[in-house]
Design an enzyme around this catalytic site. Structure first.
Site, short mmCIF file in Angstrom:
data_model
loop_
_atom_site.label_atom_id
_atom_site.label_comp_id
_atom_site.label_asym_id
_atom_site.label_seq_id
_atom_site.Cartn_x
_atom_site.Cartn_y
_atom_site.Cartn_z
CG ASP A 185 -2.27 0.63 0.97
OD1 ASP A 185 -2.34 1.49 0.07
OD2 ASP A 185 -3.24 0.31 1.68
CG ASP A 245 -9.87 1.44 -0.42
OD1 ASP A 245 -8.94 1.53 -1.23
OD2 ASP A 245 -9.71 1.45 0.82
C1 GLA Z 1 -6.13 1.14 1.72
C2 GLA Z 1 -6.24 0.12 0.59
C3 GLA Z 1 -7.29 -0.91 0.94
C4 GLA Z 1 -6.90 -1.60 2.24
C5 GLA Z 1 -6.74 -0.57 3.33
C6 GLA Z 1 -6.17 -1.18 4.60
O1 GLA Z 1 -7.29 1.89 1.86
O2 GLA Z 1 -6.57 0.76 -0.62
O3 GLA Z 1 -7.40 -1.86 -0.09
O4 GLA Z 1 -5.72 -2.34 2.06
O5 GLA Z 1 -5.85 0.47 2.93
O6 GLA Z 1 -5.94 -0.24 5.60
#
Ligand code: GLA
Length: 445
Positions: A185, A245
């Site tokens: 990430d 997301d």
């Molecule tokens: C970000 C990512 C998600 C997930 C969260 C976890 O938002 O885009 O897919 O992994 O972090 O905290």
């Protein structure tokens, strides 16, 4: 005129109608014409680790289980080794592995808040008492693979230790644990440093000598400020998140599809064996989508050559969602060895059409009804004489909403397709003219 009738589950009888070119002039035509297209070429090489030659398939905890760390109050759903062992068990027992779902992936919130005395990440001791290596061994004993999560910044999005200043140690730790996939990430770092962070981890993973599939979010963190360098991204990562997301809602799926269509000229050419655009997890089998909407997500993720990474509770999933996720005809489109991502080629009258070229002179077409009121609406798939794939004829198979072989269709034929509200009708076309291997497609409005 030949009319083939069948029942959509939960709906009244309806028909797929073959209409002769002169037979359908009075229909509310949402027809389109398929012609010749010049496809864009993309010269960048994929990350050369031999992985993700077709889009990754698996399961990831985030959308469904998020950062639930309270194993006292919620032992069945907290982020713990038990959860991943249970998912691995179910994946083998319930046909998921056989269908192609291979990676069992841990997302954020797995580590202890402190690194160990040697600076290594360690799993939360209460929730992962056996440690990640043992969990990897367990998952491998089932013939599956284990994925893990880290972040290139000073902490993860969920506030756990980040890999900034530790990426080599972390890559080696994951390799020592026998982990097979890393979702990396990009929280908590200035966007100008994100590219370097992703490249550094890619090199560090390579240096371990173990093949670790590398899932990035590089472009997602760059798009708000600049156009991402997709050539560099493809050389660095096996797949990459571009956009927000996913949530368990139709509005979330729609926004991802809209974003993907609006940016397709930027993103589609970069996809191919070894590297894929990642529109995020499949949320099929959860709470927020109707069945028609679940069909749309599955069909469009296959058309987009997206990783098929589910986030749901495989221990408790309704049979219809399970059958959809395990639908071998849709999975075959997703996993097509040609590895060409599809495009949206038509958007008008509350219909959207997406197309994907497949190997073996085949083509997939998805027609989505974006009108969220009323019943199934008919879409007339107009087949022009210039549509070479069907010249002189092609074999048509309906895959969604119900499998049906529609048979051989000559070039001057229109297909009348009922499409459920916010649902998708998915078909494949196989050319019966093997000489036409140079032909290309386009929709002319
Ligand atoms: C970000 C990512 C998600 C997930 C969260 C976890 O938002 O885009 O897919 O992994 O972090 O905290």
């Amino acid at each position: 005129m030949k009319c083939t009738c069948y029942k959509f589950v939960g709906l009244s009888y309806t028909c797929v109608t073959f209409v002769g070119i002169t037979g359908c002039g009075t229909m509310g035509r949402a027809a389109f014409v398929l012609g010749v297209v010049v496809l864009m070429r993309f010269s960048a090489e994929a990350l050369d680790n031999g992985l993700a030659l077709t889009p990754t398939m698996g399961w990831l905890h985030w959308e469904r289980f998020m950062c639930n760390t309270d194993c006292d109050a919620d032992p069945d759903n907290c982020i713990s080794e038990r959860l991943f062992m249970q998912m691995a068990d179910v994946m083998v027992k319930e046909g998921w592995k056989e269908a192609g779902y291979e990676y069992v992936c841990i997302d954020d919130c797995w580590p202890s808040k402190q690194r160990d005395a040697q600076g290594r990440l360690q799993a939360d001791p209460k929730r992962f008492p056996s440690g990640i290596k043992k969990l990897a061994d367990y998952v491998h004993s089932k013939g599956l693979k284990l994925g893990i999560y880290a972040d290139l910044g000073y902490q993860t999005c969920g506030g756990y230790p980040g890999s900034l200043g530790y990426h080599e140690i972390d890559a080696q730790t994951f390799a020592d644990w026998d982990v097979d996939l890393l979702k990396y990430d990009g929280c908590y770092l200035d966007w100008t440093l994100v590219g370097e962070g992703y490249k550094n981890m890619s090199k560090a993973l390579n240096k371990t000598g173990k093949s670790i599939l590398y899932s990035c979010e590089w472009p997602l963190y760059v798009w708000p400020y600049a156009k991402p360098d997709y050539a560099a991204i493809r050389e660095t990562c096996n797949h990459w998140r571009n956009y927000d997301d996913v949530y368990d809602s139709w509005s979330s799926i729609k926004s991802i599809l809209d974003w993907s269509a609006n940016h397709q000229d930027d993103i589609v050419p970069s996809a191919g064996p070894g590297g894929w655009n990642d529109p995020d997890m499949l949320v099929i089998g959860n709470f927020g989508l109707s069945h028609a909407q679940q069909e749309s997500q599955m069909a469009l993720w296959a058309i987009m050559a997206a990783p098929l990474i589910m986030s749901n509770d495989l221990r408790d999933i309704c049979p219809r969602s399970k059958a959809l996720l395990q639908n071998k005809h849709i999975i075959a489109i997703s996993q097509d060895p040609l590895g060409k991502q599809g495009y949206q080629t038509f958007k008008k009258n509350d219909f959207a059409v997406w197309e994907r070229s497949l190997s073996g002179d085949r083509h997939a077409i998805a027609v989505m009804n974006t009108q969220e009121i009323g019943g199934p609406r008919k879409f007339l798939l107009g087949v022009a004489p210039g549509w070479k794939l069907c010249n002189p004829k092609c074999n048509v198979t309906l895959i969604l909403p119900k499998y049906q072989e529609l048979g051989v269709v000559p070039v001057q034929t229109d297909l009348m397709l009922p499409v459920n509200p916010s649902g998708t009708t998915l078909l494949t076309f196989t050319s019966l003219n093997s000489l036409n291997d140079k032909r290309r497609w386009r929709v002319t409005l």
